[in-house]
Design a protein around this motif. Structure first.
Motif, PDB file in Angstrom:
ATOM      1  N   ILE A 122       0.826  -1.214   0.000  1.00  0.00           N
ATOM      2  CA  ILE A 122       0.000   0.000   0.000  1.00  0.00           C
ATOM      3  C   ILE A 122       0.860   1.263   0.000  1.00  0.00           C
ATOM      4  O   ILE A 122       0.416   2.332   0.414  1.00  0.00           O
ATOM      5  CB  ILE A 122      -0.975   0.025   1.201  1.00  0.00           C
ATOM      6  CG1 ILE A 122      -0.207  -0.110   2.528  1.00  0.00           C
ATOM      7  CG2 ILE A 122      -2.033  -1.068   1.061  1.00  0.00           C
ATOM      8  CD1 ILE A 122      -1.103   0.117   3.753  1.00  0.00           C
ATOM      9  N   GLY A 123       2.090   1.154  -0.490  1.00  0.00           N
ATOM     10  CA  GLY A 123       3.009   2.288  -0.485  1.00  0.00           C
ATOM     11  C   GLY A 123       2.461   3.510  -1.211  1.00  0.00           C
ATOM     12  O   GLY A 123       2.618   4.644  -0.741  1.00  0.00           O
ATOM     13  N   GLU A 124       1.810   3.301  -2.359  1.00  0.00           N
ATOM     14  CA  GLU A 124       1.280   4.440  -3.120  1.00  0.00           C
ATOM     15  C   GLU A 124       0.177   5.149  -2.339  1.00  0.00           C
ATOM     16  O   GLU A 124       0.108   6.390  -2.319  1.00  0.00           O
ATOM     17  CB  GLU A 124       0.760   3.967  -4.480  1.00  0.00           C
ATOM     18  CG  GLU A 124       1.861   3.515  -5.427  1.00  0.00           C
ATOM     19  CD  GLU A 124       1.323   3.168  -6.804  1.00  0.00           C
ATOM     20  OE1 GLU A 124       0.115   3.363  -7.042  1.00  0.00           O
ATOM     21  OE2 GLU A 124       2.118   2.699  -7.637  1.00  0.00           O
ATOM     22  N   LEU A 125      -0.679   4.378  -1.690  1.00  0.00           N
ATOM     23  CA  LEU A 125      -1.737   4.988  -0.887  1.00  0.00           C
ATOM     24  C   LEU A 125      -1.167   5.723   0.321  1.00  0.00           C
ATOM     25  O   LEU A 125      -1.657   6.797   0.696  1.00  0.00           O
ATOM     26  CB  LEU A 125      -2.733   3.926  -0.434  1.00  0.00           C
ATOM     27  CG  LEU A 125      -3.596   3.293  -1.531  1.00  0.00           C
ATOM     28  CD1 LEU A 125      -4.416   2.144  -0.970  1.00  0.00           C
ATOM     29  CD2 LEU A 125      -4.512   4.337  -2.164  1.00  0.00           C
ATOM     30  N   LEU A 126      -0.131   5.170   0.943  1.00  0.00           N
ATOM     31  CA  LEU A 126       0.479   5.832   2.085  1.00  0.00           C
ATOM     32  C   LEU A 126       1.175   7.116   1.671  1.00  0.00           C
ATOM     33  O   LEU A 126       1.116   8.126   2.393  1.00  0.00           O
ATOM     34  CB  LEU A 126       1.470   4.898   2.780  1.00  0.00           C
ATOM     35  CG  LEU A 126       0.890   3.636   3.417  1.00  0.00           C
ATOM     36  CD1 LEU A 126       1.968   2.906   4.215  1.00  0.00           C
ATOM     37  CD2 LEU A 126      -0.293   3.954   4.318  1.00  0.00           C
ATOM     38  N   ALA A 127       1.827   7.106   0.524  1.00  0.00           N
ATOM     39  CA  ALA A 127       2.476   8.328   0.045  1.00  0.00           C
ATOM     40  C   ALA A 127       1.441   9.425  -0.201  1.00  0.00           C
ATOM     41  O   ALA A 127       1.665  10.604   0.134  1.00  0.00           O
ATOM     42  CB  ALA A 127       3.260   8.030  -1.233  1.00  0.00           C
TER      43      ALA A 127
END
Length: 441
Positions: free
Chosen positions: A86-91
């Motif tokens: 979920i890196g993109e959502l966290l960014a």
């Protein structure tokens, strides 16, 4: 049979017994009003929401990421990417909620923030002369992790307005004169656990300048940043960081719920290897994590992913009701203390407390020792629990202080709990303080 000398020396450190002692007290007195745990209130939780979040995340994967059913099944049920999925959502969340702009590749999703802390310390501290700077008092999860990793910890005192930067600068120079390397500073800049203190905005800029000049990193832990009580929210150190000096640690235990056991580390620093190649520090974190927990629960990540999708990429707005609730609780605690510890009463005149501008915690100072015996008496005879502040210090400190957490209770229970605490402390202060000397003649 094993003897203690065959085990790691840290296991004999009283610091590692603190959590067990507090848990044991809570178990023995389950009906006591407890100001001890820094737990979020459960009024905001609904088990039915979990399915809603999982459904939302699957729709996101299908409609926005182009995943088919087989790939979604594999993502949710199988071992996954070590750094998380979920890196993109966290960014996007970090940019929307905190003004922090980082690449998804710089984010490592962890099993709670405690794993993020452990990985960060393991990666950064490579030599016996490396030293971790911490504000004192300090969250025992950090000092305990450092103890397990045989990392030397150098305390820096807090002032009423947060970390004492003059003392920090002096401590850095003192360590260097001893041939040691101050490697990083651990700091909760907003509503710190246990003190509740925050670092003023001008001091944040000064701290970043000091870290650049003295060449140490800052480990910024921000579990309570949403829960401001007074005034506008201050920018995080990471949002002000234009030199990649700050490793940012986050958690969903307060902004979502603790049962997720989901945290993350933002490690966008560049590492140069022996061949002169550059890569992100997050990649080094990933190596450690792969041998520590393999990967973070895909289902926990999916729940958070669904929360972010349903809340247009952020969680700050979704927490507005909780922010108001915790503000009300802190106000209720401060007002109850004023009522039940009146300065018109001689026994209460030397009882003081700080007034945090947010978060879950405040600290009371007493004219008597706030030790285990006092806590046991408080639990047994007055049915109210709290946390001795001495647990949050290295060596000496906090002997006459206790921490109150106001997050888990209702305002009504806070009122009754403070009333019980006042009855107990009045009795204890009158019994334990020495009688005034009467002059002869």
């Amino acid at each position: 049979m094993l003897t203690a000398d065959l085990l790691h020396a840290s296991l004999g450190d009283p610091l590692l017994d603190v959590m067990n002692f507090l848990n044991e007290i809570a178990i023995r007195y389950p009906d006591a009003i407890s100001f001890a745990p820094g737990r979020p209130n459960e009024k905001f939780y609904d088990p039915q929401q979990i399915a809603t979040y999982l459904d939302a995340y699957q729709r996101y994967l299908r409609e926005q990421r182009g995943f088919d059913d087989a790939r979604i099944t594999s993502l949710l049920f199988q071992y996954g990417r070590t750094n998380g999925h979920i890196g993109e959502l966290l960014a996007r969340m970090l940019e929307k909620d905190e003004g922090i702009r980082v690449a998804p590749e710089s984010i490592v999703v962890t099993v709670g923030c405690q794993e993020a802390t452990f990985i960060t310390l393991r990666a950064l501290f490579s030599k016996p002369t490396d030293v971790l700077l911490v504000g004192m008092p300090c969250y025992i999860g950090v000092t305990g992790a450092a103890r397990l990793l045989d990392i030397e910890v150098a305390p820096v005192p807090e002032r009423a307005d947060g970390l004492d930067l003059d003392a920090l600068e002096a401590r850095v120079r003192e360590l260097r004169s001893q041939g040691k390397q101050p490697r990083a500073l651990y700091l909760v800049a907003d509503f710190a656990n246990p003190s509740g203190r925050s670092l003023p905005a001008p001091a944040r800029h000064r701290l970043l300048e000091l870290a650049a000049r003295e060449q140490f990193l800052i480990i910024e832990d921000n579990p309570y940043g949403f829960f401001s009580r007074e005034g506008p929210r201050k920018p995080t150190l990471k949002a002000l960081d234009d030199r990649q000096q700050v490793i940012y640690l986050g958690s969903f235990s307060k902004s979502a719920f603790p049962g997720l056991r989901l945290g993350y580390a933002v490690a966008d620093q560049r590492v140069t290897d022996a061949a002169g190649q550059h890569h992100l520090l997050a990649g080094e974190f990933s190596k450690i994590k792969s041998l520590l927990t393999v990967n973070t629960s895909a289902l926990s990540q999916a729940v958070v992913g669904g929360m972010l999708v349903l809340n247009e990429g952020g969680l700050l707005e979704a927490n507005q009701e909780a922010i108001r609730f915790y503000k009300t609780n802190m106000d209720a605690t401060l007002q109850a203390l004023e009522r039940h510890f009146p300065k018109s009463e001689a026994w209460a005149r030397d009882v003081t407390w700080n007034v945090p501008d947010g978060g879950f915690f405040l600290v009371m100072k007493l004219p008597i020792e706030a030790d285990e015996a006092l806590l046991e008496e408080s639990a047994r005879n007055f049915h109210v629990l709290w946390t001795p502040m001495r647990y949050f210090y290295l060596g000496t400190g906090g002997e006459h202080e206790l921490r109150l957490s106001c997050s888990y209770l209702t305002p009504e229970r806070i009122e009754e709990g403070v009333a019980r605490l006042a009855r107990h402390l009045q009795k204890a202060i009158l019994e334990r303080q020495p009688a005034p000397q009467v002059r002869a003649g």
